[in-house]
Design an enzyme around this catalytic site. Structure first.
Site, PDB file in Angstrom:
ATOM      1  N   SER A   1       0.333  -5.797   0.383  1.00 32.81           N
ATOM      2  CA  SER A   1      -0.810  -5.725  -0.518  1.00 32.81           C
ATOM      3  C   SER A   1      -0.362  -6.233  -1.872  1.00 32.81           C
ATOM      4  O   SER A   1       0.835  -6.153  -2.195  1.00 32.81           O
ATOM      5  CB  SER A   1      -1.267  -4.264  -0.623  1.00 32.81           C
ATOM      6  OG  SER A   1      -2.133  -4.086  -1.723  1.00 32.81           O
TER       7      SER A   1
ATOM      8  N   TYR B   1      -0.036   4.650  -2.321  1.00 36.28           N
ATOM      9  CA  TYR B   1      -0.227   3.524  -1.385  1.00 36.28           C
ATOM     10  C   TYR B   1       0.704   2.371  -1.752  1.00 36.28           C
ATOM     11  O   TYR B   1       1.365   1.781  -0.886  1.00 36.28           O
ATOM     12  CB  TYR B   1      -1.696   3.109  -1.451  1.00 36.28           C
ATOM     13  CG  TYR B   1      -2.065   1.835  -0.738  1.00 36.28           C
ATOM     14  CD1 TYR B   1      -2.402   1.836   0.609  1.00 36.28           C
ATOM     15  CD2 TYR B   1      -2.125   0.619  -1.436  1.00 36.28           C
ATOM     16  CE1 TYR B   1      -2.780   0.653   1.253  1.00 36.28           C
ATOM     17  CE2 TYR B   1      -2.500  -0.549  -0.801  1.00 36.28           C
ATOM     18  CZ  TYR B   1      -2.821  -0.534   0.542  1.00 36.28           C
ATOM     19  OH  TYR B   1      -3.194  -1.698   1.173  1.00 36.28           O
TER      20      TYR B   1
END
Ligand SMILES: NC(=O)c1ccc[n+]([C@@H]2O[C@H](COP(=O)([O-])OP(=O)(O)OC[C@H]3O[C@@H](n4cnc5c(N)ncnc54)[C@H](OP(=O)(O)O)[C@@H]3O)[C@@H](O)[C@H]2O)c1
Length: 223
Positions: A133, A146
């Protein structure tokens, strides 16, 4: 037929990936926790085998790789299933320990353990893709748990590439995509301007077929 495992195939990017892989002649074994949803999307796809369960569960991982191995050596493994850790995501001072542990279990421990569980059947020149990501490289308030998991997953991917250079190891940032996870990350926001996950899938197929050097890639660059 080439044989793959793709986690999280019932929705979003995972569904786009399994759809494009079987269209390209792959056999794909996939998983997701919600059995009914998984059956609904996977049953109509020729070449897709599925087993419902949680990638954080070691027994499920073992059953998943054994199911995949029935189709032959595993030539591709995509660790796509992921845990966001809440919606809205908490700032680090409010991140509960059990939530952080769950994020790490799904996003970091499970991918490595799935790779290791697959080893008896993993082709010597297999391609392994771990979903990264932009949050792995940049820092955004509220994304700490995350992001830490994805950053550490990038690190594991690079280390595996150094340890096993005969294989290809990719950490891939797919870019912002219009999916349930993205909506959960931006609760209440209109995300209709984000591209559909189908637009990112061709970059993965390109990586798999052209086999550039192991490393971290952004799907937009690969495409
Ligand atoms: N969407 C974006 O903008 C974006 C941006 C950067 C990176 N990514 C990454 O891209 C990947 C795909 O994201 P997405 O947006 O497509 O997600 P998504 O739409 O939320 O789909 C996630 C898929 O994974 C499954 N899943 C989730 N947790 C699981 C678990 N513990 N065990 C087994 N299956 C599980 C879900 O099904 P169940 O809920 O039924 O288990 C679903 O099939 C993720 O790794 C994400 O971090 C996405």
């Amino acid at each position: 037929m080439p044989n793959a495992i793709v986690t999280g195939g019932s929705a979003g990017l995972g569904l786009a990936l399994i759809t494009d892989l079987v269209a390209a002649g792959w056999t794909v074994t996939t998983t997701a926790r919600n059995r009914a949803t998984l059956a609904q999307v996977a049953d109509p796809l020729d070449g897709v085998h599925w087993l419902a369960g949680d990638v954080a569960d070691p027994d499920h991982r073992e059953r998943l790789v054994r199911l995949a191995a029935e189709a032959g050596p595993i030539e591709l493994l995509i660790n796509n299933a992921s845990e966001l850790g809440g919606s809205p995501q908490p700032q680090l001072r409010d991140l509960a320990g059990d939530t952080f542990a769950r994020i790490l279990a799904v996003n970091l421990v499970a991918p490595l353990e799935l790779i290791n569980a697959a080893r008896p059947w993993l082709a010597p020149d297999a391609v392994i893709i771990n979903l990264s990501s932009d949050a792995a490289a940049d820092h955004y308030a509220g994304w700490g748990g995350y992001a830490a998991s994805k950053s550490a997953l990038d690190h594991l991917t690079a280390t595996l590439a150094a340890e096993e250079p005969e294989r290809r190891w990719y950490a891939v940032d797919p870019g912002d995509l219009r999916t349930a996870m993205h909506q959960a990350a931006f609760p209440g926001e209109d995300i209709s301007d984000r591209p559909l996950p189908e637009t990112a899938s061709p970059a993965f197929l390109r990586l798999i077929t052209t086999r550039p050097a192991s490393g971290r890639y952004r799907a937009a660059e690969v495409a």
